[in-house]
Design an enzyme around this catalytic site. Structure first.
Site, PDB file in Angstrom:
ATOM      1  N   LYS A   5       0.857  -1.197   0.000  1.00 38.76           N
ATOM      2  CA  LYS A   5       0.000   0.000   0.000  1.00 38.76           C
ATOM      3  C   LYS A   5       0.881   1.231   0.000  1.00 38.76           C
ATOM      4  O   LYS A   5       1.716   1.398   0.889  1.00 38.76           O
ATOM      5  CB  LYS A   5      -0.923  -0.014   1.232  1.00 38.76           C
ATOM      6  CG  LYS A   5      -1.863   1.153   1.284  1.00 38.76           C
ATOM      7  CD  LYS A   5      -3.109   0.874   2.125  1.00 38.76           C
ATOM      8  CE  LYS A   5      -2.797   0.532   3.572  1.00 38.76           C
ATOM      9  NZ  LYS A   5      -4.041   0.288   4.338  1.00 38.76           N
ATOM     10  N   HIS A  19      -1.512  14.857 -15.070  1.00 41.41           N
ATOM     11  CA  HIS A  19      -2.959  14.593 -15.017  1.00 41.41           C
ATOM     12  C   HIS A  19      -3.659  15.126 -16.266  1.00 41.41           C
ATOM     13  O   HIS A  19      -4.663  14.566 -16.687  1.00 41.41           O
ATOM     14  CB  HIS A  19      -3.575  15.182 -13.739  1.00 41.41           C
ATOM     15  CG  HIS A  19      -3.357  16.647 -13.573  1.00 41.41           C
ATOM     16  ND1 HIS A  19      -2.327  17.167 -12.819  1.00 41.41           N
ATOM     17  CD2 HIS A  19      -4.027  17.706 -14.082  1.00 41.41           C
ATOM     18  CE1 HIS A  19      -2.383  18.493 -12.865  1.00 41.41           C
ATOM     19  NE2 HIS A  19      -3.401  18.842 -13.634  1.00 41.41           N
TER      20      HIS A  19
END
Ligand code: FES
Ligand code: FES
Lengths: 92, 92
Positions: free
Chosen positions: A38, A70
């Site tokens: 994680k 992005h």
């Protein structure tokens, strides 16, 4: 007859490949620290400047910071993700 | 013969549906502010507590904060995303 069968079979193989790939292809994180269970980042505000943009598209070359990637990602996938911006008063 | 053809055709239809859906299904953000061109959040450190976890999986019900949903998402997709945690000294 045979042609239809062959065509359909080709589509069938495509379906299997698509379904197999879809689970992995649909991951939010395609490549950052994939050896890690994680990916969590912990930052102190004292380590940040007046304005810091953090990546939420998981495509930045400067992850965990945003480098603007992005925009390319959004265009390619028709998505609408953007960074988290943290601002703080100058400590001077 | 006919059975094979029918089976392959079914697979073919599955392939078309899978390929159609894959582009949209592979978006990092499946549902947050989809009416918005780019979801950017800007936060002042003065508005944050000593420790704040920000969501980077785009599944939190408390977005932009993390609510732990990344664990469910990671398990379902075999992914490894986690939050960004911002900590700061107590201002007291
Ligand atoms: S590069 Fe990932 S959010 Fe900007
Ligand atoms: S709920 Fe999204 S990162 Fe925790």
């Amino acid at each position: 007859g045979a042609a239809l069968g062959a065509g359909s079979l080709a589509f069938g193989l495509l379906a299997v490949r698509c379904l197999r790939r879809s689970a992995k292809a649909c991951q939010v994180n395609p490549g950052i620290q994939k050896d890690c269970d994680k990916v969590v980042h912990s930052m102190e505000t004292t380590d940040l400047g007046n304005k810091t943009a953090f990546c939420r598209c998981w495509r930045s070359q400067k992850f965990p910071m945003c480098d603007g990637t992005h925009n390319t990602y959004n265009q390619e996938y028709g998505d609408n993700v953007g960074p988290l911006i943290i601002t703080q008063q100058s400590s001077s």
